[in-house]
Design a protein around this motif. Sequence first.
Motif, mmCIF file in Angstrom:
data_model
loop_
_atom_site.group_PDB
_atom_site.id
_atom_site.type_symbol
_atom_site.label_atom_id
_atom_site.label_comp_id
_atom_site.label_asym_id
_atom_site.label_seq_id
_atom_site.Cartn_x
_atom_site.Cartn_y
_atom_site.Cartn_z
ATOM 1 N N TYR A 170 3.770 17.408 -2.445
ATOM 2 C CA TYR A 170 4.099 18.446 -1.481
ATOM 3 C C TYR A 170 4.364 17.799 -0.130
ATOM 4 N N TYR A 171 5.275 18.428 0.585
ATOM 5 C CA TYR A 171 5.632 17.927 1.912
ATOM 6 C C TYR A 171 4.946 18.767 2.965
ATOM 7 N N ASN A 172 4.295 18.092 3.910
ATOM 8 C CA ASN A 172 3.699 18.814 5.026
ATOM 9 C C ASN A 172 4.599 18.684 6.242
ATOM 10 N N ARG A 228 -10.661 17.373 -7.666
ATOM 11 C CA ARG A 228 -9.778 18.226 -6.872
ATOM 12 C C ARG A 228 -9.767 17.856 -5.392
ATOM 13 N N ALA A 233 0.605 25.295 5.314
ATOM 14 C CA ALA A 233 1.557 25.425 4.204
ATOM 15 C C ALA A 233 2.111 24.068 3.780
ATOM 16 N N TYR A 234 2.532 24.007 2.550
ATOM 17 C CA TYR A 234 3.195 22.818 2.023
ATOM 18 C C TYR A 234 4.514 23.219 1.386
ATOM 19 N N GLU A 274 4.589 26.870 0.050
ATOM 20 C CA GLU A 274 3.519 27.523 -0.706
ATOM 21 C C GLU A 274 2.217 27.444 0.094
ATOM 22 N N LEU A 326 -1.498 26.645 -0.618
ATOM 23 C CA LEU A 326 -2.298 26.038 -1.675
ATOM 24 C C LEU A 326 -3.779 26.071 -1.319
ATOM 25 N N ASP A 327 -4.570 26.058 -2.367
ATOM 26 C CA ASP A 327 -5.991 25.771 -2.201
ATOM 27 C C ASP A 327 -6.671 26.780 -1.281
ATOM 28 N N ARG A 349 -10.433 28.269 -4.484
ATOM 29 C CA ARG A 349 -9.503 27.133 -4.452
ATOM 30 C C ARG A 349 -8.314 27.328 -5.399
ATOM 31 N N VAL A 350 -7.654 28.440 -5.261
ATOM 32 C CA VAL A 350 -6.484 28.710 -6.089
ATOM 33 C C VAL A 350 -5.210 28.485 -5.269
ATOM 34 N N ASN A 351 -4.119 28.362 -5.962
ATOM 35 C CA ASN A 351 -2.827 28.172 -5.309
ATOM 36 C C ASN A 351 -2.027 29.471 -5.337
#
Lengths: 766, 766
Positions: free
Chosen positions: A453-455, A475, B452-453, B462, B464-465, B475-477
């Motif tokens: 993933y890109y931040n 995780r 966001a990523y 998205e 995430l986490d 901790r879901v996406n």
Amino acid sequence: MSWSTRDTHFDKDLVTTNGNKYMIGNGYMGYRGTLEEFGKEQLVAVTLAGLYDKAGDKWREPVNAPNGLYTSIACDGEDLTVLDSEVASHVQELDIRSAVHCRETVYNLPEGGLLTFSAERFASLDNQHLLVSRLSIHSTRDCRIVIETGIDGKVWDINGPHLFELQEQLEKDVLITSAITGELKIPVVVAEQAVFSFGEQQIDEGKALRRISVEVRAGETYEWYKYVAVYTGLDALNAGDTPTPIEAAVHAVRSAQAQGYAVLLNNHRQLWEDRWSHSDVIIEGDEEAQFALRYSIYQLLIIAPAESEKVSIPARGLSGQVYKGAVFWDTEMFMLPFFLHSDPGIARNLMMYRIHTLDGARRKAAEYGFLGAFYAWESQDTGDDACTLFNVNDVFTGRPMRTFFRDKQVHISADVVHGIWQYVQFTGDDSLLLDGGAEVVWECARFFYSYAYYNSVKERYEILDVTGPDEYHERVNNNAFTNALVKETLEIAMRTAELLKEKYPEAYRDLSAQFSAGPYLAEFEAMLDSFYVPQPDPESLIIEQFDRYHKLEEVTLAELKSRVINKHEYWGGGNGLATTTTILKQADIVLMLNLFKHSFTKAVKKANWEFYEPRTEHGSSLSPCIYALVAADIGSPDWGYPYFMRTATVDLTGVSKQYVGDLYIGGTHPAANGGAWMAAVLGFAGLYFDGETVHIHPSLPKQWQSVELPVVLRGGSFRLHISRDEVTVSAAASNREDLAFTIQDGQPELCHPGAQLRLRLEAASV
Amino acid sequence: MSWSTRDTHFDKDLVTTNGNKYMIGNGYMGYRGTLEEFGKEQLVAVTLAGLYDKAGDKWREPVNAPNGLYTSIACDGEDLTVLDSEVASHVQELDIRSAVHCRETVYNLPEGGLLTFSAERFASLDNQHLLVSRLSIHSTRDCRIVIETGIDGKVWDINGPHLFELQEQLEKDVLITSAITGELKIPVVVAEQAVFSFGEQQIDEGKALRRISVEVRAGETYEWYKYVAVYTGLDALNAGDTPTPIEAAVHAVRSAQAQGYAVLLNNHRQLWEDRWSHSDVIIEGDEEAQFALRYSIYQLLIIAPAESEKVSIPARGLSGQVYKGAVFWDTEMFMLPFFLHSDPGIARNLMMYRIHTLDGARRKAAEYGFLGAFYAWESQDTGDDACTLFNVNDVFTGRPMRTFFRDKQVHISADVVHGIWQYVQFTGDDSLLLDGGAEVVWECARFFYSYAYYNSVKERYEILDVTGPDEYHERVNNNAFTNALVKETLEIAMRTAELLKEKYPEAYRDLSAQFSAGPYLAEFEAMLDSFYVPQPDPESLIIEQFDRYHKLEEVTLAELKSRVINKHEYWGGGNGLATTTTILKQADIVLMLNLFKHSFTKAVKKANWEFYEPRTEHGSSLSPCIYALVAADIGSPDWGYPYFMRTATVDLTGVSKQYVGDLYIGGTHPAANGGAWMAAVLGFAGLYFDGETVHIHPSLPKQWQSVELPVVLRGGSFRLHISRDEVTVSAAASNREDLAFTIQDGQPELCHPGAQLRLRLEAASV
């Protein structure tokens, strides 16, 4: 110098441990170091490489074949067995030079006198289907002996049964036990011929068992032989043979009988001599270390898939069904280096196994919504993941615990790529890339591209939500080890393309066509341009194991142990004791520092070794060897020596967990065996090959005078003698090319075919 | 129609429950529904809004003030108390119309005869520092009564002590107890004046207690009054007053005494009449629902911060120190709608509280390496997060369990923004944006931009986490609820900028200057352009709650309950029973469908209601009301009715968890109180205001004939009467603007100031 290990008395408590310690094998099958009269209760196992079966909804595991070496003795109607009888003396011995197992047991006979039962056996290296044994009895008084010998079909299974339609039959003198597996219906056949020159033999209809009755006379020795062949349906499939497995097995035992024990043993011995000639490592000055290291190499040799590229080495070798007989990252990261240096053919087989299982890895990636190839954490025959989502039971509730081995240990795909590239670098054999290796490399790079993933604020690609080698911390984000390996994967993907484009442009065009829609090289390059790998802190030089690791509770290992309520409790998982602390299961950053040792200064390696070492539980047998390696690297071999010894003796001492609840999890530790070799050769002897130049930077423990070993690099054979003040390199006359050597990072010198280089070391650095 | 709830006998087991049920308060303080003679063991509490203290390393919690209403009676030397004495009759009653609490207890006197003890009290709405009480005794025979009354300094604390340097003194007739808090050294002062017209009074030196001895004559009633004032150092700080808290408190009780009980009560009653006049909801046809709903509104009114914008409403209101007295998302998502419709001034205070705590939210974002503002999951005075990383203890090991409330429930920042925008939409009062609201909105958007990523393969941003409202799945996406709210945050950030640019260009320039380096609008827009919000599956119409939710184990709630080993075990956390299944703690997708009801078709809402409802445990009191709301929305109000009733009666029945181990976690449930109002008004009555037009789409349960209520929208007052066949809208003559109304998505009609609209409903849809 000793080449054998022995026990001089029988101890019931060591039956399981000795089953591992005295194991023999030839890569096709492993035969546990149990005794002739033992059965499934004593964990007898003839574990077959690459043949898996699933019973019901239990997990898949390798298939154990019936035991063709089964033999028991009765004297005057009383069974003689070390388990129950009165034993006057007992010796069990393993000759690791020839991979021959012996036992000699002297029984006090119930009505006086001594009976000696001896047996010697080997799993032929000449014919991988063969188990061969010579047995004898000798009594100090006349008595009536009944020998029962044949094929024991009562097989030890963890998750069985796996053998169905078991048939026992006799074909002329040959006993045959045949069955088919439950899931894939693969035939498994064991044939046995026993050759007696005494007594009367009786075979019951429909039983694969002979009963030989003999009136033994005091002082005479009665000797006999057993020839056992094992075949499965996979052999026929592999070889495209016309005969059935039964025909092949019968033919094999008849041929063996025709050659006779002495010839078979001699052939076997010569092949083992040959093996040792290109793998033995000689340590001068430390006999204990010498034997432990040789024993470690022995363990690797008996399970090496010399004749198949469809199998690799499971995490517990061929010592049983433990860990599902599955292949883990252990192979690439801990065992491959030994084979790369000593037997590139086996190294190739190991990597071809990953190529053959690429489709399984593709299926796994797709299952999770990713592109490319996500290799199985626990790989079997198809490459589909044998790892479940609930790998550990919670001791407090008995409930299965969700763990993230399967879905988050993404570094496995990078480990495979690392192995492939290492192979190409070490051997110069880029045919592996053409034979599927390039596809694996690119598919793994594609997997990581889709996983990353890109931040936008940090302007970088990151690898989120993974579990690194330290499985106590699941995780996590930006695990430094994982990120470093992902970066290497992308780089290898680029270099593979360059190499093929240049040398094999047509093949390249064909191989890369499937990726034309991308993501492919352009995307890999973009990702590399802004890919994040955690770096040493400028002040402390510490590399943080993952994001926010430094925010975890700092606690000593002793303190953490004092919090344990149930000694079997798992420290990882959802609520594990270590998960919220800085305590690690095993080397993680330090492993990365070893893999990329030339990318980090000694000061960084030292700082991180010293920081992470007290925080490491070494809960995995893969951990101590890495600390030994990096200790040597930073010039502190004596810090590393205890870790080396712990690693090298793990299967000799049997000091490792054997059971979790009633589940047997013992077995041999090939990764530790490979780790012991790495610590000795890559650590203390300081050997490092970058694909062009051999770097030697010895860092010998104080007891060691020198290390001597043969290596095969880029197809050339060399013998290295590395001492405190000098390194000698002898190149085989048959070598085709020069190879460059450098010590202590000095000027490389070329070693011509047939020549010898003597390189003086400066004392200060050793 | 009843406006009161009463218990007609005393039950020791209900002391704690009744402490909640019979609570009074005025937003400045809550006074639990305990009886006059009760002490800390019975959980007496005078809980002060916004004053927190931390004792040692325990968690911070609100401070309870000493109890100035403490009063006990002894007859002929024997203490009379409901806890131990022989009670002939007992009534405890709460008049929710005026927020007046009464008790009358008739004791059987030890030596014959009856003594009646009555007490009435209220927390003045006219002067928020005042507690006022009228008490009396009456005996059927002569006897000697001793009344002890004063200030009980033995305060109930969960994590105390919080009051130090406690001093009890007398200033003329006024008893004073003063102390300072441990952490912030804030003075807390209680002053008491008791007015007796009988007996002899004695006050021991250094004790805040009066002892009144009286020879009571049969048949006569002896009445007295208590005036109690509470002040803290925060009041002085807030108001910039010159007097000390002690002076202020003494002055307050003297003034109260001067006004007298009747006047004080009358003023209080009038203010309550006024409150009800703009908040009462009248349900025709269902008395049970009517009372429960009014009671719910009552609970909200007694804790509403009418006079402070530095506090908000904690999750357990002012009913004690439970849940750290912390403010959760409950306020914006479950309570704010009531205040938005009925008392915009209080709604503004609630949102100003978030503006005042922006710096705490900035600190939290920075702590985790993010930009902008990450609001506290558990917010107290400073906005720093009171939530710990180990919020729950594991019942199996007794160990603290790592939970992710604090660090992963990022939707809180979106909830705050949602609240701010709702306020602006409902009131048209954009001064909130100028007073800090815009900064909050933008900082929250910046937080999400940094959180966001971007996925390069899926070409989308998205989230995430995270942990969504369903806390059993941490901790879901791409939690659909969270993503939908993040999207709304970004949109509001854009709209806020547009609004200010247009209306207040200079202010906009100043406010936005700090964001000139970005990320700001350009980045928000880019993120919005490719932001992922999970959408309904085209076939099933189900919106997956988060990535891979559908891969979890499908299990019925009954089956999951059957797996429970310990009834107190937490279903979430590391190894929680629900975590690996599809069972949810509370409405998550369904809550999103309610928030964005106009973005989804009825078919989608129905499909998801039906899918998620059987999978919902309703482990939170925030859950059932949402199912009621959406049931009404999809035209199935009778599915929703039981959920409404469960929500509306939660503090009447006391059916909720009161203790975890020895930790009291009971108290009132303001979010459920607000949820009951939402279900009735926004659900069944079907009221929806989009900032321009009022949509009315009634969906009345079968018992209900009509719902009638006042609302304040865009500064205009309206009275709505919503029945099965007709909606009547009456606009106050003082309104300044027209407002558009539409029923059943028909053509909007304008309601002019002073006018009445009658809108006929088509029968089919009701």
